[in-house]
Design a protein around this motif. Sequence first.
Motif, mmCIF file in Angstrom:
data_model
loop_
_atom_site.group_PDB
_atom_site.id
_atom_site.type_symbol
_atom_site.label_atom_id
_atom_site.label_comp_id
_atom_site.label_asym_id
_atom_site.label_seq_id
_atom_site.Cartn_x
_atom_site.Cartn_y
_atom_site.Cartn_z
ATOM 1 N N THR A 1 3.014 52.014 38.712
ATOM 2 C CA THR A 1 2.938 53.472 38.575
ATOM 3 C C THR A 1 1.525 53.983 38.384
ATOM 4 O O THR A 1 1.252 55.153 38.636
ATOM 5 N N ALA A 2 0.633 53.121 37.901
ATOM 6 C CA ALA A 2 -0.745 53.559 37.692
ATOM 7 C C ALA A 2 -1.661 52.354 37.595
ATOM 8 O O ALA A 2 -1.277 51.308 37.066
ATOM 9 N N VAL A 3 -2.861 52.510 38.105
ATOM 10 C CA VAL A 3 -3.906 51.501 37.965
ATOM 11 C C VAL A 3 -5.156 52.204 37.446
ATOM 12 O O VAL A 3 -5.604 53.196 38.027
ATOM 13 N N THR A 4 -5.684 51.714 36.347
ATOM 14 C CA THR A 4 -6.862 52.304 35.725
ATOM 15 C C THR A 4 -7.990 51.287 35.741
ATOM 16 O O THR A 4 -7.812 50.153 35.286
ATOM 17 N N ARG A 5 -9.130 51.703 36.277
ATOM 18 C CA ARG A 5 -10.283 50.808 36.372
ATOM 19 C C ARG A 5 -11.384 51.271 35.427
ATOM 20 O O ARG A 5 -11.687 52.459 35.344
ATOM 21 N N THR A 6 -11.967 50.304 34.723
ATOM 22 C CA THR A 6 -13.167 50.547 33.927
ATOM 23 C C THR A 6 -14.186 49.479 34.313
ATOM 24 O O THR A 6 -13.840 48.517 35.015
ATOM 25 N N PRO A 7 -15.423 49.596 33.848
ATOM 26 C CA PRO A 7 -16.405 48.548 34.180
ATOM 27 C C PRO A 7 -16.034 47.175 33.646
ATOM 28 O O PRO A 7 -16.568 46.166 34.123
ATOM 29 N N THR A 8 -15.126 47.113 32.655
ATOM 30 C CA THR A 8 -14.842 45.821 32.026
ATOM 31 C C THR A 8 -13.441 45.292 32.275
ATOM 32 O O THR A 8 -13.184 44.116 32.035
ATOM 33 N N LEU A 9 -12.514 46.150 32.722
ATOM 34 C CA LEU A 9 -11.147 45.644 32.910
ATOM 35 C C LEU A 9 -10.378 46.499 33.889
ATOM 36 O O LEU A 9 -10.772 47.609 34.248
ATOM 37 N N CYS A 10 -9.235 45.942 34.280
ATOM 38 C CA CYS A 10 -8.261 46.617 35.132
ATOM 39 C C CYS A 10 -6.971 46.731 34.335
ATOM 40 O O CYS A 10 -6.488 45.731 33.801
ATOM 41 N N GLN A 11 -6.419 47.940 34.212
ATOM 42 C CA GLN A 11 -5.140 48.132 33.524
ATOM 43 C C GLN A 11 -4.097 48.585 34.527
ATOM 44 O O GLN A 11 -4.323 49.519 35.289
ATOM 45 N N VAL A 12 -2.959 47.898 34.509
ATOM 46 C CA VAL A 12 -1.878 48.190 35.441
ATOM 47 C C VAL A 12 -0.631 48.582 34.657
ATOM 48 O O VAL A 12 -0.204 47.845 33.759
ATOM 49 N N ASP A 13 -0.056 49.727 34.983
ATOM 50 C CA ASP A 13 1.223 50.154 34.415
ATOM 51 C C ASP A 13 2.288 50.059 35.482
ATOM 52 O O ASP A 13 2.048 50.399 36.654
ATOM 53 N N ALA A 14 3.468 49.597 35.079
ATOM 54 C CA ALA A 14 4.544 49.422 36.042
ATOM 55 C C ALA A 14 5.892 49.696 35.386
ATOM 56 O O ALA A 14 6.044 49.556 34.172
ATOM 57 N N LEU B 1 -0.314 45.756 31.839
ATOM 58 C CA LEU B 1 -1.127 44.547 31.976
ATOM 59 C C LEU B 1 -2.595 44.936 31.946
ATOM 60 O O LEU B 1 -3.004 45.868 32.632
ATOM 61 N N ALA B 2 -3.374 44.252 31.131
ATOM 62 C CA ALA B 2 -4.832 44.452 31.101
ATOM 63 C C ALA B 2 -5.502 43.156 31.532
ATOM 64 O O ALA B 2 -5.292 42.100 30.932
ATOM 65 N N LEU B 3 -6.305 43.239 32.575
ATOM 66 C CA LEU B 3 -6.997 42.074 33.129
ATOM 67 C C LEU B 3 -8.502 42.301 33.028
ATOM 68 O O LEU B 3 -9.060 43.135 33.741
ATOM 69 N N PRO B 4 -9.180 41.599 32.106
ATOM 70 C CA PRO B 4 -10.628 41.818 31.955
ATOM 71 C C PRO B 4 -11.422 41.194 33.096
ATOM 72 O O PRO B 4 -11.018 40.188 33.687
ATOM 73 N N GLN B 5 -12.567 41.820 33.391
ATOM 74 C CA GLN B 5 -13.453 41.255 34.412
ATOM 75 C C GLN B 5 -13.954 39.879 33.981
ATOM 76 O O GLN B 5 -13.994 38.950 34.785
ATOM 77 N N ALA B 6 -14.325 39.757 32.700
ATOM 78 C CA ALA B 6 -14.783 38.466 32.184
ATOM 79 C C ALA B 6 -13.556 37.672 31.729
ATOM 80 O O ALA B 6 -13.363 37.389 30.539
ATOM 81 N N TRP B 7 -12.727 37.309 32.679
ATOM 82 C CA TRP B 7 -11.442 36.661 32.401
ATOM 83 C C TRP B 7 -11.668 35.206 32.009
ATOM 84 O O TRP B 7 -12.477 34.496 32.629
ATOM 85 N N ASN B 8 -10.929 34.735 31.004
ATOM 86 C CA ASN B 8 -11.093 33.350 30.548
ATOM 87 C C ASN B 8 -10.105 32.383 31.202
ATOM 88 O O ASN B 8 -10.055 31.208 30.832
ATOM 89 N N GLY B 9 -9.307 32.873 32.155
ATOM 90 C CA GLY B 9 -8.362 32.002 32.846
ATOM 91 C C GLY B 9 -7.034 31.842 32.137
ATOM 92 O O GLY B 9 -6.196 31.050 32.572
ATOM 93 N N LYS B 10 -6.804 32.601 31.033
ATOM 94 C CA LYS B 10 -5.575 32.484 30.258
ATOM 95 C C LYS B 10 -4.895 33.845 30.140
ATOM 96 O O LYS B 10 -5.493 34.879 30.430
ATOM 97 N N ALA B 11 -3.637 33.819 29.697
ATOM 98 C CA ALA B 11 -2.872 35.054 29.532
ATOM 99 C C ALA B 11 -2.168 35.045 28.181
ATOM 100 O O ALA B 11 -1.840 33.988 27.638
ATOM 101 N N MET B 12 -1.930 36.245 27.649
ATOM 102 C CA MET B 12 -1.253 36.426 26.363
ATOM 103 C C MET B 12 -0.236 37.550 26.498
ATOM 104 O O MET B 12 -0.561 38.624 27.011
ATOM 105 N N MET B 13 0.985 37.308 26.024
ATOM 106 C CA MET B 13 1.995 38.364 25.944
ATOM 107 C C MET B 13 2.211 38.724 24.491
ATOM 108 O O MET B 13 2.326 37.854 23.631
ATOM 109 N N PHE B 14 2.278 40.040 24.202
ATOM 110 C CA PHE B 14 2.558 40.532 22.865
ATOM 111 C C PHE B 14 4.022 40.944 22.752
ATOM 112 O O PHE B 14 4.591 41.537 23.684
#
Length: 532
Positions: free
Chosen positions: A52-65, A81-94
């Motif tokens: 439904t929405a994609v928000t871009r900032t210099p440091t991350l990508c946020q996706v709403d669905a 979902l928030a995906l940082p540009q400096a991604w560490n290769g891992k994921a976390m669910m809250f």
Amino acid sequence: MTARLPALATALAASALLITPPAEAGPGCDGLDGIDIPASAMSLPTGGGHVTAVTRTPTLCQVDADLLPVDPAAPPIKMRLALPQAWNGKAMMFGGGGYDGTIPDLTAQVPFGPADRPTPLARGYAVFASDSGHQAGPVGVPSLDGSFGVNDEALRNFAAGDATKKTRDASLFLLRRAGAEPGEIYFAGGSTGGREALNVAQRWPTAFDGVIAAYPAWNNLSEILDLGHLTRILARPNAFPGPEKQALLHESVMNACDGLDGITDRVISNPDGCRFDPHALRCPRGADTGPHCLSDPQIASVMAMSAPFRWPYPIASGETGYPGFPFLSGADMRTPLLGFGTTPPANPMPDTSGYGMRFWDQWVKHFLTRDPGHDPLAVDPSAPGEWRQRISELSAIQDRNDADLGPFQRAGGKLILLHGAADELVSHWSTTDYQQRVRDILGDRATGEFLRYYVVPGANHANAGTPAFAAGWDSLTALETWTDTGRPPRNPVVTDLNHPRTRPLCEHPAWPRYVGGNPDDAASFRCQQPAA
């Protein structure tokens, strides 16, 4: 279990992150705007999904669905979902809290997390979560809106944890479309989120590599029956101890039991050794003569809260009772949102009654009777009459009590269990019961390979209000180390976030005993095993 990168590839990826500017270090949002998420991407039935929405900032990508239901009358699952540009290769669910209904803050720390360490998102994790399949209405406390329970699919999404797996699968689909394949996936949650954490280890043992479950309401139906039992007791004439009497009880327990751990510091570190009897506060002849004593009905209420509640009929989950709450072991029940509340329960349920009483009110109206006008005080958990069968049916959905975590253990999963000894809303005795069930099934050796359980003295539910000890521990780093190297937590130390002091984080059933030295330093304590 999620695929792990080979050691060399992991090292190269880490090196690349160190030498590449953050803006170029990780995947972005390109190609995610407005895309559909196929129903086949999720292992449980859905109507598919849509970004439904994609928000871009210099440091991350946020996706709403939105993940669409099968039942057109059910609400969607709203996820982020928030995906940082400096991604560490891992994921976390809250996980969520209460009745959920809102998407958790993806920038937050893990439950009982540290104040001096970065949050998962700041560490470079791709972080995702959902509202568990319904949207809270315009109520004073969003997590106390149970109105969604009238719909079967929404109820299962929340209570059985179906929304958790659907959100996980959809998030992995989006991450892969963004060119991000996580090497490890973790889950962290407290309270309802703690139940969700244990549920993923039970139902989907290969979906997460590691789980942090804090103060987990795993036997939700059973706890609700106890809350209903206590609500009815507190609603009796003259049975409710007001705020002044709650303060009297708290101080009396503190005076009687604080020094049992070797030091008087306003933290009861040996709660099982506390033997305070509320009858010591009895008013003359048991009548209510003021704020400096407890009447006989008030003593009965306090005793009921600390006692196990058993129901004399079978329910489908197999549970037979709830162990009660450790109110006589240091919990400060004056925490406005939790505990007793400031006014007795009634119908309609006051906003000033305790959280658990309002939770019961919503459950009766929307889960049990599906009648928003039903009087919650009219349902007796000890003798529910016409509602007995419905209670049994709901227990099979809400009590996530399969303690056979063998598949999770054999898949290499790691589990950290945390609970505060002064929790006013979810009893740590219940978590102790769960951990013992795991040991009974798997044995001590196998359990020790993947599970650690810590009880934090003085800590309450979610560090709400001003607890005696506001717990802060870097459980995520401990979980990462355990997962990556096989080394479990060793001699962990927990910090009081409200005071400059530390304590050893003792593996249950041990507790921290003062042995001399600086009382604010964990080195001055030793983990004491209970007396045989």
